[in-house]
Design an enzyme around this catalytic site. Structure first.
Site, PDB file in Angstrom:
ATOM      1  N   TYR A 286       0.844  -1.190   0.000  1.00 12.35           N
ATOM      2  CA  TYR A 286       0.000   0.000   0.000  1.00 12.35           C
ATOM      3  C   TYR A 286       0.884   1.245   0.000  1.00 12.35           C
ATOM      4  O   TYR A 286       1.820   1.361   0.787  1.00 12.35           O
ATOM      5  CB  TYR A 286      -0.881  -0.010   1.250  1.00 12.35           C
ATOM      6  N   ASP A 379       9.301   2.558  -0.205  1.00 12.91           N
ATOM      7  CA  ASP A 379       8.277   3.288   0.547  1.00 12.91           C
ATOM      8  C   ASP A 379       8.495   2.959   2.019  1.00 12.91           C
ATOM      9  O   ASP A 379       8.072   1.913   2.519  1.00 12.91           O
ATOM     10  CB  ASP A 379       6.880   2.865   0.091  1.00 12.91           C
ATOM     11  N   LYS A 407       5.071   9.245   9.238  1.00 17.48           N
ATOM     12  CA  LYS A 407       4.839   8.703  10.576  1.00 17.48           C
ATOM     13  C   LYS A 407       5.880   9.149  11.600  1.00 17.48           C
ATOM     14  O   LYS A 407       5.746  10.199  12.219  1.00 17.48           O
ATOM     15  CB  LYS A 407       4.725   7.186  10.517  1.00 17.48           C
TER      16      LYS A 407
END
Length: 567
Positions: A286, A379, A407
């Site tokens: 994702y 990623d 994050k």
């Protein structure tokens, strides 16, 4: 009229009638009965089991707190018929008074009974006497989420599905989600006052623990200067230099407001730099909700059982090719005959559950992309600064061309970033023609929180602690599952972990789909009801923090052992 008062009056009348009949039938004019004195019990003390061999043998009356006086006290009843009607009239009155006082007697509320329940849980073995079992049943409280349920019902009338991000709705695990009230350290509390050991950590950012005091102090000082500038900020330079120094692939960096935004900018940049349109991603990985990435994606898409998303134009995904994770042959087959701009992957999959790569797979990708002139993109929105201070690329020793982050680098505030070689990053506006912008990008609050978080992570022992507690946690849970006869597998790297309810091994998304999601849903709910907050999807990784202690892990494993036996 209060039912108890009526009952008391009727009982008094009945008792009076019986008493009168007994007196009439008796030939004796006097009855002598031992006077009984009821000794009130003191405050309830914690119940502690005492071995039967050590319990002194007492008369039954002593055991129940009733004592018989040594000398009998005579109670005389004259057989005077004229007195009997007064006795009958007096008894109901006495009964009514008793009912009145009974009504007014304060009764223990549920909170007042809680200390008894706690005392039983802490001091009475599970195999103790019937009394403790009965008391535990009387005082045990059901897992209560009434306020959460009410708020969620209201939220569903205000926001699609009642949430701001799909996986929060608990669709794949059943039941309503809990609504958070506050967080601190390794714990979270819902609006009903329930406390949980948290293994989601805001989906990764809370690596130093929720609401870390040092991070909060830094934010307070920064707030005094303002929340957003929409202009260059000195803190951007500080955080940029920290990222560049730590991440092997990054020579320049662009800050954004989320991981999705970072991946959108990265995608446009790699196409602009290479002059090619096609990109390869991996099934189950994702990279945010941009149109071009919603092709066989993991995370929320896998959780909801959607292969892609309605509303995405066919043209938006025409340039997205999908390979199998940990399968180099599937990648080379797509590279051959296609002008591919980049191969993009999560170096450790976290959005199909926790799936680590083989070292050969990452090394092979580096070789293949170089061979075919494509860029290699990691990623690291999830893995960045979590599995190692230099991200997954330093952990595995494989350096990509471009990296996306988020994050952790925002310390719990909205943030994202993409970076890479200077020649690649130079195509980004205003240095180059590829346009990307953001009003709140590089805002001082996110920069300050990220700087302090990364300072904490650089301290000696930080990643050793994460690895220690996470290893103990996942090994304890897996052992509990296997001991209870379940097919389970899983693993961890530093402060990131996951498990599947299947034999394994799980090397890609297709392997992950073999997991027993119904069993996971039951497991999740039972753990939640016992005070452990886990990601509400089989297809999500879990996270620990520097705030998690050995005691937190021991408690979680003990609960897991109980739940695994009940599944």
């Amino acid at each position: 009229m209060d039912g108890r008062l009526v009952t008391s009056a009727l009982l008094a009348i009945a008792a009076g009638a019986c008493f009168g009949m007994a007196i009439s039938a008796s030939s004796s004019s006097m009855y002598t009965v031992p006077a009984v004195r009821v000794q009130p019990l003191g405050a309830v003390a914690p119940l502690v089991h005492t071995p039967q061999s050590r319990i002194p043998k007492l008369p039954l009356s002593s055991a129940v707190g009733v004592h018989q006086s040594e000398e009998p006290s005579a109670v005389h009843f004259a057989k005077d018929a004229s007195a009997l009607p007064w006795a009958f009239l007096a008894l109901p009155v006495v009964g009514a008074l008793a009912g009145y006082f009974f009504k007014g007697t304060p009764r223990a509320s549920v909170p007042e009974l809680q200390p008894i329940a706690i005392a039983l849980q802490e001091n009475v073995p599970a195999s103790d006497y019937y009394t403790s079992l009965v008391m535990a049943a009387m005082t045990a409280q059901k897992f209560n989420t009434e306020k959460s349920q009410a708020l969620f019902e209201e939220a569903k009338t205000l926001m699609p599905g009642g949430v701001s991000s799909p996986v929060r709705a608990f669709k794949s695990v059943g039941g309503d989600p809990i609504v958070f009230d506050r967080v601190k350290g390794a714990y979270c509390w819902d609006v009903d006052g329930n406390q949980y050991v948290d293994y989601v950590g805001s989906w990764g950012p809370a690596i130093v623990g929720h609401a870390n005091d040092e991070v909060l102090d830094t934010l307070r000082e920064t707030l005094k200067k303002g929340t957003s500038f929409g202009a260059p900020c000195a803190l951007e330079n500080v955080l940029a230099k920290m990222v560049i120094a730590a991440v092997p692939s990054v020579e320049m960096v662009r800050f954004t407001n989320s991981g999705t935004e970072a991946c959108m900018g990265m995608l446009r940049m790699v196409r602009a730099f290479t002059g090619r349109e096609k990109v390869i991603k991996f099934e189950g990985c994702y990279h945010g909700h941009a149109d071009g990435f919603l092709v066989q994606a993991g995370s929320g898409v896998a959780t909801l059982g959607l292969p892609d998303s309605p509303g995405v134009p066919a043209g938006a995904t025409a340039g997205t090719l999908v390979a199998q994770y940990n399968d180099l042959a599937s990648v080379e087959a797509l590279l051959t005959g296609n002008d591919v701009a980049a191969v993009i992957l999560e170096p450790v999959v976290g959005n199909s559950g926790f799936i680590p790569p083989t070292k050969e797979f990452l090394v092979g990708l580096r070789e293949l992309t170089t061979k075919y002139g494509a860029l290699l993109v990691f990623d690291e929105v999830m893995t960045g600064f979590r599995i190692a201070y230099g991200c997954a690329q330093s952990y595995f020793g494989v350096t990509p061309d471009v990296t996306t982050m988020g994050k952790v680098i925002g310390g719990g505030l909205p943030v994202g970033a993409y970076g890479g070689r200077k020649d690649i990053m130079s195509v980004v506006a205003p240095a180059g023609p590829m346009y990307q912008a953001g009003t709140l990008s590089g805002n001082p609050l996110a920069m300050a929180a990220g700087i302090k978080t990364m300072e904490i992570l650089q301290r000696p022992g930080s990643y050793e602690h994460l690895d220690k507690v996470t290893k103990k946690l996942i090994e304890g849970i897996l052992a509990a599952g296997k001991e209870a006869g379940h097919a389970v597998c899983g693993g961890h790297i530093s402060g990131m972990f996951g498990l599947f309810f299947c034999e394994g091994p799980v090397n890609n998304y297709q392997d992950a789909t073999k997991s027993d999601t119904k069993k996971f849903a039951k497991w999740h709910r039972m753990m939640l009801e016992r005070g452990v907050y886990l990601a509400p999807s089989q297809f999500e990784a879990g996270f620990t923090s520097l705030a998690h202690t050995e005691e937190d892990i021991d408690r979680t494993i003990a609960i897991a052992q109980e739940v695994m036996k009940l599944l």
